[in-house]
Design a protein around this motif. Sequence first.
Motif, PDB file in Angstrom:
ATOM      1  N   ILE A  19       0.826  -1.211   0.000  1.00 53.62           N
ATOM      2  CA  ILE A  19       0.000   0.000   0.000  1.00 53.62           C
ATOM      3  C   ILE A  19       0.860   1.260   0.000  1.00 53.62           C
ATOM      4  O   ILE A  19       0.628   2.170  -0.801  1.00 53.62           O
ATOM      5  N   ASP A  20       1.823   1.352   0.882  1.00 50.27           N
ATOM      6  CA  ASP A  20       2.622   2.581   0.966  1.00 50.27           C
ATOM      7  C   ASP A  20       3.415   2.846  -0.316  1.00 50.27           C
ATOM      8  O   ASP A  20       3.317   3.948  -0.874  1.00 50.27           O
ATOM      9  N   PRO A  21       4.190   1.885  -0.819  1.00 53.50           N
ATOM     10  CA  PRO A  21       4.913   2.154  -2.067  1.00 53.50           C
ATOM     11  C   PRO A  21       3.967   2.473  -3.233  1.00 53.50           C
ATOM     12  O   PRO A  21       4.257   3.331  -4.060  1.00 53.50           O
ATOM     13  N   LEU A  22       2.833   1.808  -3.268  1.00 52.47           N
ATOM     14  CA  LEU A  22       1.858   2.051  -4.334  1.00 52.47           C
ATOM     15  C   LEU A  22       1.295   3.466  -4.252  1.00 52.47           C
ATOM     16  O   LEU A  22       1.060   4.108  -5.275  1.00 52.47           O
ATOM     17  N   SER A  23       1.113   3.959  -3.048  1.00 55.44           N
ATOM     18  CA  SER A  23       0.543   5.299  -2.883  1.00 55.44           C
ATOM     19  C   SER A  23       1.480   6.411  -3.368  1.00 55.44           C
ATOM     20  O   SER A  23       1.031   7.539  -3.592  1.00 55.44           O
ATOM     21  N   TRP A  24       2.749   6.110  -3.544  1.00 53.52           N
ATOM     22  CA  TRP A  24       3.700   7.108  -4.040  1.00 53.52           C
ATOM     23  C   TRP A  24       3.659   7.255  -5.561  1.00 53.52           C
ATOM     24  O   TRP A  24       4.226   8.182  -6.111  1.00 53.52           O
ATOM     25  N   ILE A  25       2.965   6.354  -6.226  1.00 54.77           N
ATOM     26  CA  ILE A  25       2.815   6.423  -7.680  1.00 54.77           C
ATOM     27  C   ILE A  25       1.510   7.171  -7.959  1.00 54.77           C
ATOM     28  O   ILE A  25       0.433   6.676  -7.617  1.00 54.77           O
ATOM     29  N   PRO A  26       1.591   8.368  -8.537  1.00 56.04           N
ATOM     30  CA  PRO A  26       0.378   9.176  -8.705  1.00 56.04           C
ATOM     31  C   PRO A  26      -0.779   8.439  -9.390  1.00 56.04           C
ATOM     32  O   PRO A  26      -1.929   8.537  -8.946  1.00 56.04           O
ATOM     33  N   GLU A  27      -0.488   7.676 -10.431  1.00 52.54           N
ATOM     34  CA  GLU A  27      -1.552   6.965 -11.150  1.00 52.54           C
ATOM     35  C   GLU A  27      -2.119   5.800 -10.336  1.00 52.54           C
ATOM     36  O   GLU A  27      -3.201   5.300 -10.634  1.00 52.54           O
ATOM     37  N   ALA A  28      -1.401   5.353  -9.328  1.00 43.52           N
ATOM     38  CA  ALA A  28      -1.822   4.191  -8.549  1.00 43.52           C
ATOM     39  C   ALA A  28      -2.377   4.559  -7.178  1.00 43.52           C
ATOM     40  O   ALA A  28      -2.881   3.694  -6.465  1.00 43.52           O
ATOM     41  N   LYS A  29      -2.316   5.833  -6.810  1.00 46.50           N
ATOM     42  CA  LYS A  29      -2.747   6.252  -5.476  1.00 46.50           C
ATOM     43  C   LYS A  29      -4.192   5.853  -5.178  1.00 46.50           C
ATOM     44  O   LYS A  29      -4.495   5.380  -4.088  1.00 46.50           O
ATOM     45  N   ILE A  30      -5.083   6.022  -6.142  1.00 48.37           N
ATOM     46  CA  ILE A  30      -6.495   5.673  -5.931  1.00 48.37           C
ATOM     47  C   ILE A  30      -6.647   4.188  -5.611  1.00 48.37           C
ATOM     48  O   ILE A  30      -7.474   3.794  -4.792  1.00 48.37           O
ATOM     49  N   TYR A  31      -5.815   3.351  -6.215  1.00 48.40           N
ATOM     50  CA  TYR A  31      -5.863   1.909  -5.956  1.00 48.40           C
ATOM     51  C   TYR A  31      -5.320   1.588  -4.563  1.00 48.40           C
ATOM     52  O   TYR A  31      -5.827   0.687  -3.886  1.00 48.40           O
ATOM     53  N   ALA A  32      -4.324   2.330  -4.140  1.00 50.86           N
ATOM     54  CA  ALA A  32      -3.794   2.149  -2.786  1.00 50.86           C
ATOM     55  C   ALA A  32      -4.857   2.507  -1.753  1.00 50.86           C
ATOM     56  O   ALA A  32      -5.000   1.824  -0.740  1.00 50.86           O
ATOM     57  N   VAL A  33      -5.618   3.561  -2.023  1.00 53.30           N
ATOM     58  CA  VAL A  33      -6.699   3.967  -1.120  1.00 53.30           C
ATOM     59  C   VAL A  33      -7.761   2.871  -1.046  1.00 53.30           C
ATOM     60  O   VAL A  33      -8.238   2.518   0.037  1.00 53.30           O
ATOM     61  N   HIS A  34      -8.134   2.308  -2.182  1.00 51.35           N
ATOM     62  CA  HIS A  34      -9.123   1.219  -2.198  1.00 51.35           C
ATOM     63  C   HIS A  34      -8.609  -0.004  -1.425  1.00 51.35           C
ATOM     64  O   HIS A  34      -9.369  -0.622  -0.673  1.00 51.35           O
ATOM     65  N   LEU A  35      -7.354  -0.338  -1.613  1.00 51.55           N
ATOM     66  CA  LEU A  35      -6.778  -1.471  -0.879  1.00 51.55           C
ATOM     67  C   LEU A  35      -6.764  -1.201   0.625  1.00 51.55           C
ATOM     68  O   LEU A  35      -7.068  -2.097   1.420  1.00 51.55           O
ATOM     69  N   GLN A  36      -6.418   0.015   1.017  1.00 48.90           N
ATOM     70  CA  GLN A  36      -6.387   0.374   2.435  1.00 48.90           C
ATOM     71  C   GLN A  36      -7.779   0.248   3.050  1.00 48.90           C
ATOM     72  O   GLN A  36      -7.937  -0.303   4.138  1.00 48.90           O
ATOM     73  N   LYS A  37      -8.801   0.744   2.355  1.00 45.87           N
ATOM     74  CA  LYS A  37     -10.181   0.642   2.864  1.00 45.87           C
ATOM     75  C   LYS A  37     -10.604  -0.818   2.995  1.00 45.87           C
ATOM     76  O   LYS A  37     -11.206  -1.210   3.997  1.00 45.87           O
ATOM     77  N   ALA A  38     -10.293  -1.619   1.978  1.00 43.27           N
ATOM     78  CA  ALA A  38     -10.650  -3.034   2.027  1.00 43.27           C
ATOM     79  C   ALA A  38      -9.923  -3.754   3.148  1.00 43.27           C
ATOM     80  O   ALA A  38     -10.495  -4.606   3.834  1.00 43.27           O
ATOM     81  N   LEU A  39      -8.677  -3.404   3.359  1.00 40.19           N
ATOM     82  CA  LEU A  39      -7.890  -4.017   4.426  1.00 40.19           C
ATOM     83  C   LEU A  39      -8.493  -3.694   5.792  1.00 40.19           C
ATOM     84  O   LEU A  39      -8.630  -4.571   6.645  1.00 40.19           O
ATOM     85  N   LEU A  40      -8.896  -2.449   5.995  1.00 46.34           N
ATOM     86  CA  LEU A  40      -9.514  -2.056   7.265  1.00 46.34           C
ATOM     87  C   LEU A  40     -10.868  -2.736   7.467  1.00 46.34           C
ATOM     88  O   LEU A  40     -11.202  -3.160   8.574  1.00 46.34           O
ATOM     89  N   GLN A  41     -11.643  -2.875   6.393  1.00 47.32           N
ATOM     90  CA  GLN A  41     -12.929  -3.578   6.490  1.00 47.32           C
ATOM     91  C   GLN A  41     -12.711  -5.052   6.833  1.00 47.32           C
ATOM     92  O   GLN A  41     -13.427  -5.612   7.671  1.00 47.32           O
TER      93      GLN A  41
END
Length: 71
Positions: A19-41
Motif C-alpha cells: 500500500i505505501d509504495p503504491l501510494s507514491w505512484i500518482p496513477e496508482a494512489k487511488i488503488y492504494a486507497v481502495h486497498l487500504q479501505k478493504a484491508l480495514l474492512q
Amino acid sequence: MADYKRMYTLLCKTIDDVIDPLSWIPEAKIYAVHLQKALLQAEDIYISTTPYAEETSDPQIIQVKTDISEP
C-alpha cells in the motif's frame, strides 16, 4: 480443512506491504486507497467475528462470544 486464518494473514500482510509504495505512484494512489479501505474492512470483520472467552460469575464456566450483534 482450509486454513483461512493463515490465508487471511498472508493476504493482509502482503497488501499492507504494498500500500505505501503504491501510494507514491500518482496513477496508482487511488488503488492504494481502495486497498487500504478493504484491508480495514477485512480487519473489522475478522475482529468482530473471532470468538473469545468471557468469564461468568461461576469461575468454572466461561462464555464464548463474538462482537457480532445478535438479531
